[in-house]
Write an enzyme that holds these catalytic residues in place. Structure first.
Site: not given
Length: 369
Positions: A104, A311, A233, A25, A185, A22-23, A334
């Site tokens: 992305q 998760l 997304r 930052c 965003y 996953s993207p 994560r």
């Protein structure tokens, strides 16, 4: 045979498994000078290690289509030659391990110009290297300044900015372009009535609130090759309408289904389904698989391929999501930060064959110490 480790073909691109990075930052680009927004050796190691770890697709973090479109002054950008050249080194490294390099493309809108999250996550003013934020309406995100309301001419320039960054992404070697329309965003804030209070062609009705997102997708799809996929997304819900005690109007799962149908008609090949980010105080029932039903809803009701995220930590959990038809793929965030080699270990757990690099495989398979 494992569903999780079955290849997925989108247009003419075959992705060797359904476990994708996953993207995320990293706030690690230089903030000033010629290197602003340029990926560094950190990004090279960070992204290539997940490709070596067995991810079928590695998505570069939200990359600003213009300087004031970044989340922070330390975020990546793709609006000049220097950035493009640096990304080419990274796409080559990702591809050398058999993974698909993806990026992305993003504009942070009213949530831009903030500090690194482990420092303060507060607004960075122009005097400290920040900038004036923009949005569909002068409605501030909690704790941040009131943004500038975009004019129609500025909106049209932003559409061109997304297309220009997509051209550069292709030249840098990326095989997938994802339009970031989630997490509060800029594109997401046009979609949601919680942030879009406009009364012109870009606000008000559902169709008008979709207009900017669809114009960006059209512009990206126009410059992206026919044989390569485009992702979008989405935040499938703001988590406002799901809370009976919250009287604010927000974006819903049913809205996402309608958006997904429009996106697919315009050449979007997969919906990357997340949630939230529009307001800071939303009540979110986070837990294993909590966002998966939204991916399943869009897939089943709109007929668009989806990727689930959030998760997902156990290989058998991931296998079940794919095998049961809730999504075509999973994005790990994560969990891949904790363990870059999660896909290799997951393959063993679900009865598939790991794809260790030769340099590692000899030790992993044949040596006990």
């Amino acid at each position: 045979m494992s569903a999780l480790f079955t290849p997925l073909k989108l247009r003419s691109l075959e992705i060797n498994n359904r476990v994708w990075m996953s993207p995320m930052c990293m706030y690690s680009a230089a903030p000033e000078g010629a290197e602003t927004g340029v990926p560094t050796d950190f990004h090279l190691a960070h992204l290539a290690s997940r490709a070596a770890g067995g991810a079928g697709l590695v998505m570069v973090e939200a990359t600003g289509v213009r300087p004031d479109g970044r989340i922070s002054p330390w975020d990546l950008g793709l609006w000049n030659d220097r950035q493009q050249e640096a990304f080419a080194r990274i796409t080559a490294a990702i591809g050398s391990h058999g993974a698909v390099p993806a990026i992305q493309l993003a504009h942070a809108g009213r949530k831009a110009s903030v500090d690194k999250p482990w420092l303060s996550d507060r607004y960075v003013p122009a005097s400290a290297g920040g900038w004036q934020t923009v949005a569909p309406s002068p409605v501030a995100y909690d704790g941040l300044p009131v943004p500038h309301e975009l004019t129609v001419e500025e909106i049209q320039q932003l559409v061109r900015d997304f297309a220009d960054s997509a051209r550069r992404a292709l030249a840098a070697g990326f095989q997938v372009a994802e339009v970031h329309g989630a997490h509060g965003y800029l594109i997401n804030s046009f979609l949601s009535p919680a942030a879009n209070h406009r009364t012109d062609a870009y606000g008000g009705s559902f169709e008008n609130r979709l207009r900017f997102a669809l114009e960006v997708v059209d512009a990206v799809r126009e410059v992206w090759p026919e044989h390569l996929p485009v992702f979008f997304r989405t935040s499938a819900t703001d988590w406002l309408s799901e809370n009976p005690a919250d009287e604010r109007e927000g974006w819903t799962g049913d809205d996402t289904v309608c958006l997904a149908k429009e996106l697919q008609a315009r050449g979007v090949d997969l919906l990357d389904v997340s949630t939230g980010g529009m307001v800071r105080d939303a009540t979110i029932p986070a837990g294993p698989n909590y966002q998966v039903p939204f991916a399943a809803q869009a897939r089943n009701q709109a007929g668009i391929p989806t990727a689930a995220v959030g998760l997902i930590t156990d290989p058998r959990q991931a296998e079940e999501i794919i095998a049961s038809g809730q999504a075509e793929a999973i994005f790990l965030g994560r969990e891949l930060l904790r363990n870059p080699y999660w896909p290799q270990h997951a393959a063993l757990a679900v009865g598939a064959e790991p794809t260790w690099p030769d340099q590692y495989a000899y030790v992993v398979r044949h040596r006990r110490r």
